[in-house]
Design an enzyme around this catalytic site. Structure first.
Site, PDB file in Angstrom:
ATOM      1  CG  HIS A  90      -1.957   1.019   1.257  1.00 53.87           C
ATOM      2  ND1 HIS A  90      -3.215   0.786   0.738  1.00 53.87           N
ATOM      3  CD2 HIS A  90      -1.968   2.291   1.699  1.00 53.87           C
ATOM      4  CE1 HIS A  90      -3.951   1.878   0.873  1.00 53.87           C
ATOM      5  NE2 HIS A  90      -3.215   2.811   1.451  1.00 53.87           N
ATOM      6  CB  SER A  91       1.549   3.854  -2.482  1.00 45.87           C
ATOM      7  OG  SER A  91       2.295   2.911  -3.215  1.00 45.87           O
ATOM      8  CB  CYS A 106      -5.935   5.304  -0.401  1.00 42.37           C
ATOM      9  SG  CYS A 106      -5.387   5.760  -2.043  1.00 42.37           S
ATOM     10  CD  GLU A 132       0.308  11.318  -0.392  1.00 50.22           C
ATOM     11  OE1 GLU A 132       0.515  11.090   0.799  1.00 50.22           O
ATOM     12  OE2 GLU A 132      -0.817  11.173  -0.918  1.00 50.22           O
ATOM     13  CG  ASP A 166       1.703   3.879 -10.881  1.00 52.02           C
ATOM     14  OD1 ASP A 166       2.559   4.209 -10.028  1.00 52.02           O
ATOM     15  OD2 ASP A 166       0.877   2.964 -10.691  1.00 52.02           O
ATOM     16  NE  ARG A 168       1.703   3.274  -7.373  1.00 60.45           N
ATOM     17  CZ  ARG A 168       0.504   2.748  -7.153  1.00 60.45           C
ATOM     18  NH1 ARG A 168       0.094   2.520  -5.928  1.00 60.45           N
ATOM     19  NH2 ARG A 168      -0.280   2.447  -8.168  1.00 60.45           N
ATOM     20  CE  LYS A 195       0.350  -1.903  -5.794  1.00 61.81           C
ATOM     21  NZ  LYS A 195      -0.555  -1.648  -4.648  1.00 61.81           N
TER      22      LYS A 195
HETATM   23 ZN   LIG Z   1      -5.665   7.940  -2.053  1.00 63.87          ZN
END
Ligand SMILES: [Zn+2]
Length: 241
Positions: A90-91, A106, A132, A166, A168, A195
């Site tokens: 979970h980011s 989220c 974030e 994205d 990440r 992911k």
């Molecule tokens: Zn969020």
């Protein structure tokens, strides 16, 4: 005094994953309230480190300033048994996780993942504290939220201010998962096929499990934009289809 120092020394783990060095500090007992029930988790903080020698208590205190955030993870259940753990990566989302914002999914995804992990009996939440807004950062996220008020979707808004869809990366998550789960198979709670592919690319055996939450009036457009961009949102759970 020595018994305190020995105990702290025993919780400092230093390991290497794909030629990079990591520090993992834990476990610490952390009782978490899940639907008003106290559930015992084990908590670890972790970070990539430059040095190839084991960090000391002093060096850990020095690197830990209040201005810097570190990621951490929560473990539940017995990791000695062979059953694959249920894992959520979970980011951080300050607006959703902390304030309970309804603009994204989220907060509910975070709560649901802890509930699923405890119901299943074995699992891990890896909380990525430096990603974030899919890694555009909190300030840029504030700008994109204004653009979303002006009817751009989450991806259009990112692109308009020059950010990626994205950004990440999952190398740190893969490293800590590999270390704590000893490289064994895991079940990943996510609707994001990227992911799953990222974690698999680091050599971890992984299967995807659906993680759709009920839509609210505020996040429905956001969830549909995610679905349109390739997220495997279970659309039966979205309203006003
Ligand atoms: Zn969020």
């Amino acid at each position: 005094m020595n018994k305190f120092v020995d105990e702290l020394q025993s919780m400092i783990h230093h390991f290497t994953f794909q030629d990079k060095h990591y520090l993992l500090v834990g476990p610490v007992n952390l009782p978490i309230s899940i639907q008003h029930e106290e559930v015992p988790f084990k908590w670890y903080a972790f970070a990539p480190v430059e040095r190839d020698t084991k960090p000391t208590i002093e060096s850990i205190v020095q690197m830990s300033t209040a201005q810097q955030t570190f990621s951490s993870c929560l473990l539940f259940g017995d990791f000695e048994n062979e059953r694959p753990p249920l894992v959520r990566i979970h980011s951080v989302c300050q607006t959703g996780d902390v304030f309970g914002s309804l603009k994204c999914d989220c907060g509910p995804q975070l709560a649901l993942s802890l509930k699923k992990i405890t119901d299943y009996g074995k699992g891990m939440l890896v909380y990525m504290a430096n990603q974030e807004g899919r890694s555009i950062g909190l300030m840029a996220k504030a700008l994109t939220y204004k653009l979303q008020e002006m009817q751009l979707d989450t991806f259009e808004a990112n692109r308009l201010i020059g950010c990626g869809d994205d950004d990440r990366h999952y190398e740190e998550a893969a490293a800590v998962l590999h270390y704590l789960n000893k490289g064994k198979p895991l079940h990943l709670l996510t609707n994001n096929p990227d992911k799953v592919d990222s974690i698999a690319a680091y050599g971890l055996p992984v299967l995807r499990f659906d993680h759709t939450v009920e839509a609210s009036l505020y996040n429905e457009a956001y969830l549909k934009a995610k679905a349109a961009s390739g997220h495997m949102v279970d659309e039966k759970k979205l309203i006003n289809q």
